[in-house]
Design an enzyme around this catalytic site. Structure first.
Site, PDB file in Angstrom:
ATOM      1  N   PHE A 122     -50.947 -11.123  81.407  1.00 41.86           N
ATOM      2  CA  PHE A 122     -51.430 -11.904  82.547  1.00 41.86           C
ATOM      3  C   PHE A 122     -52.561 -11.116  83.218  1.00 41.86           C
ATOM      4  CE2 PHE A 122     -51.484 -13.692  86.791  1.00 41.86           C
ATOM      5  CZ  PHE A 122     -51.480 -15.045  86.493  1.00 41.86           C
ATOM      6  N   ASP A 193     -43.292  -6.389  83.182  1.00 46.26           N
ATOM      7  CA  ASP A 193     -43.489  -7.479  84.133  1.00 46.26           C
ATOM      8  C   ASP A 193     -42.494  -8.572  83.738  1.00 46.26           C
ATOM      9  OD1 ASP A 193     -44.285  -9.776  85.479  1.00 46.26           O
ATOM     10  OD2 ASP A 193     -46.427  -9.340  85.322  1.00 46.26           O
ATOM     11  N   TYR A 218     -41.329 -16.607  92.943  1.00 43.15           N
ATOM     12  CA  TYR A 218     -41.558 -18.049  93.083  1.00 43.15           C
ATOM     13  C   TYR A 218     -41.382 -18.844  91.799  1.00 43.15           C
ATOM     14  CZ  TYR A 218     -46.193 -16.099  91.917  1.00 43.15           C
ATOM     15  OH  TYR A 218     -47.213 -15.381  91.360  1.00 43.15           O
ATOM     16  N   LYS A 219     -41.090 -18.156  90.679  1.00 36.96           N
ATOM     17  CA  LYS A 219     -40.969 -18.895  89.416  1.00 36.96           C
ATOM     18  C   LYS A 219     -39.502 -19.292  89.207  1.00 36.96           C
ATOM     19  CE  LYS A 219     -44.878 -16.347  87.436  1.00 36.96           C
ATOM     20  NZ  LYS A 219     -45.874 -17.392  87.214  1.00 36.96           N
ATOM     21  N   ARG A 367     -48.307 -26.065  78.820  1.00 36.07           N
ATOM     22  CA  ARG A 367     -47.040 -25.318  78.955  1.00 36.07           C
ATOM     23  C   ARG A 367     -45.966 -26.195  79.604  1.00 36.07           C
ATOM     24  NH1 ARG A 367     -47.618 -19.800  82.332  1.00 36.07           N
ATOM     25  NH2 ARG A 367     -47.817 -21.321  84.017  1.00 36.07           N
TER      26      ARG A 367
HETATM   27  C1  LIG Z   1     -46.854 -12.415  84.170  1.00 31.91           C
HETATM   28  C2  LIG Z   1     -47.357 -12.614  85.557  1.00 31.91           C
HETATM   29  N1  LIG Z   1     -47.543 -11.545  86.348  1.00 31.91           N
HETATM   30  C3  LIG Z   1     -48.008 -11.693  87.610  1.00 31.91           C
HETATM   31  C4  LIG Z   1     -48.297 -12.945  88.118  1.00 31.91           C
HETATM   32  C5  LIG Z   1     -48.841 -13.166  89.497  1.00 31.91           C
HETATM   33  O1  LIG Z   1     -48.710 -12.147  90.369  1.00 31.91           O
HETATM   34  P1  LIG Z   1     -48.926 -12.371  91.932  1.00 31.91           P
HETATM   35  O2  LIG Z   1     -47.612 -12.811  92.501  1.00 31.91           O
HETATM   36  O3  LIG Z   1     -49.385 -11.077  92.430  1.00 31.91           O
HETATM   37  O4  LIG Z   1     -49.939 -13.449  92.122  1.00 31.91           O
HETATM   38  C6  LIG Z   1     -48.091 -14.079  87.320  1.00 31.91           C
HETATM   39  C7  LIG Z   1     -48.396 -15.424  87.865  1.00 31.91           C
HETATM   40  O5  LIG Z   1     -48.289 -16.432  87.259  1.00 31.91           O
HETATM   41  C8  LIG Z   1     -47.622 -13.900  86.017  1.00 31.91           C
HETATM   42  O6  LIG Z   1     -47.440 -14.953  85.210  1.00 31.91           O
END
Ligand SMILES: Cc1ncc(COP(=O)(O)O)c(C=O)c1O
Length: 408
Positions: A122, A193, A218-219, A367
């Site tokens: 990402f 991550d 938030y996911k 997706r």
């Molecule tokens: C793998 C991954 N890492 C990080 C993030 C986003 O990070 P942040 O909450 O800092 O915007 C996302 C957002 O979709 C993501 O898919």
């Protein structure tokens, strides 16, 4: 083979569906981007705003336990990811937390200069790692390799391996135990991550000896738009490094108001500023709901949902140019299914107009996230049928030349 209605009727998690706000007639397959609203999160926010903020005011920090939220919520996330108590905190965004842990990992391997990651990680992960290396100014470099080549690329200069456990585009899930072991054998540290893993299936990061982890609230954790993120640091590393974002909430005694920074003893030193109480409370309430679910049942349903969706799409949409981007082997996928198509953006817009929400990731990926707490087998089946209708009728062509929305 069971019908989708039989599958839904026999679903051991079916009683969770009514715990969520479900917009009427909408099929929501985007919980890998923003989870649905748990009713109890809405009630909690209402309570925090009207009773705690409204009535208790500043007393809420102690009387309503606001000051404890980062640890309390962190420990709840810890239970979902297999982390021992007092090794996970809820704070900031995933991007900010990456900055903290990348800095920590590099400091713990002072004689090594490279960070291994993947070009299809990402983007924020890559950007934050680059920012951290530039700020350190010690000649560190970020090396992009194919995920499947990581293990063979490790060498004596690798300080840290930084990977997203489930690829955000393809939904491929990498082998946490194997890659972590290989990184350690090469003397490197590992950062995972878990944005697309936490809350989607069981994890055991302690058993995999993971050094650091971060992820989104938030996911699949259903904490709401912009919910605070989380950060895990293995206990063995916690006292080894003072992270650079040395805000007062990471101080050993914030309310001593000392002029000199002195980091808290444990995981608290990875905090920075004042927690966002309203959104962290929403996440707290959502986690309580998730912790009531049997995480093994969650994974079993996720595998069944994604399997059904892949089969249904491949049968009904055959001949229309969709190419499966997600591994067929369920052990190698997270809780999402992605297809490639050159007109992916327009197809997804047409699908959204037809009441099925997924999303699009450039250049050509559509997706579909499956959140086993609220998605049904009927959702998967109907989504595949509507996708086939759109391809057959050519309804997507109406969107082929429209300007792209800011968020896709
Ligand atoms: C793998 C991954 N890492 C990080 C993030 C986003 O990070 P942040 O909450 O800092 O915007 C996302 C957002 O979709 C993501 O898919």
């Amino acid at each position: 083979m069971s019908s989708v209605h039989e599958l839904d009727a026999n679903d051991p998690l079916r009683h969770f569906q009514e715990q969520f706000e479900r917009p009427h007639g909408l099929i929501y397959l985007d919980g890998n981007s923003l989870g649905m609203l748990p009713k109890r999160a809405r009630e909690r926010v209402q309570h925090v705003v009207t009773q705690e903020w409204g009535q208790q005011l500043i007393r809420g920090w102690t009387d309503a336990g606001w000051i404890e939220l980062p640890r309390r919520v962190g420990d709840k996330i810890g239970r979902l990811i297999g982390a021992p108590a007092a090794s996970t905190v809820c704070a900031d965004s995933t991007s900010i937390n990456l900055f903290k842990v990348v800095s920590a990992a590099l400091a713990l391997r002072p004689d090594r200069r490279s960070i291994l990651s993947t070009a299809d990680n990402f983007p924020t992960d890559l950007y934050m790692a680059e920012g951290a290396t530039q700020m350190l100014g010690k000649g560190h470099r970020l090396v992009h390799v194919d995920a499947h080549a990581i293990v063979n690329t490790l060498d004596a200069d690798t300080a840290v391996v930084m990977l997203t456990h489930v690829n955000y585009k393809t939904g491929e899930r990498y082998d946490m135990a194997d890659i972590s072991r290989a990184a350690h054998s090469a003397g490197a540290l590992i950062i995972w991550d878990l944005a697309h893993s936490a809350g989607a299936f069981p994890l055991d990061i302690a058993a995999c000896d993971v050094d650091f982890a971060v992820g989104c609230g938030y996911k699949y954790l259903n904490g709401g738009p912009g919910a605070p993120a989380f950060l895990y640091v293995a206990k063995r590393h916690q006292a080894q490094f003072e992270q650079p974002l040395s805000g007062w909430m990471g101080h050993a005694h914030p309310f001593a108001f000392a002029a000199q920074y002195a980091p808290a003893a444990g995981i608290d030193r990875y905090l920075c500023g004042t927690p966002p109480v309203i959104s962290m409370s929403a996440l707290d309430a959502s986690l309580d709901l998730m912790l009531e679910a049997d995480i093994g049942a969650l994974r079993a349903k996720s595998v069944a949902l994604t399997q059904l969706f892949i089969q249904s799409v491949e049968i009904r949409c055959a001949g229309f140019g969709l190419e499966l981007a997600t591994p067929r082997d369920a052990r190698k996928r997270g809780s999402q299914v992605s297809f490639r198509h050159e007109h992916g953006y327009a197809i997804m817009q047409a699908l959204i107009a037809a009441g099925v929400i997924g999303d699009f990731r450039a250049p050509d990926i559509i997706r579909f996230g499956f959140a086993p707490l609220y998605n049904t087998f009927a959702d998967a089946d109907t989504a595949a049928t509507r996708l086939a209708d759109i391809l057959r009728s050519g309804a997507w062509q109406a969107y082929a030349k429209t300007a792209r929305r800011t968020v896709t």
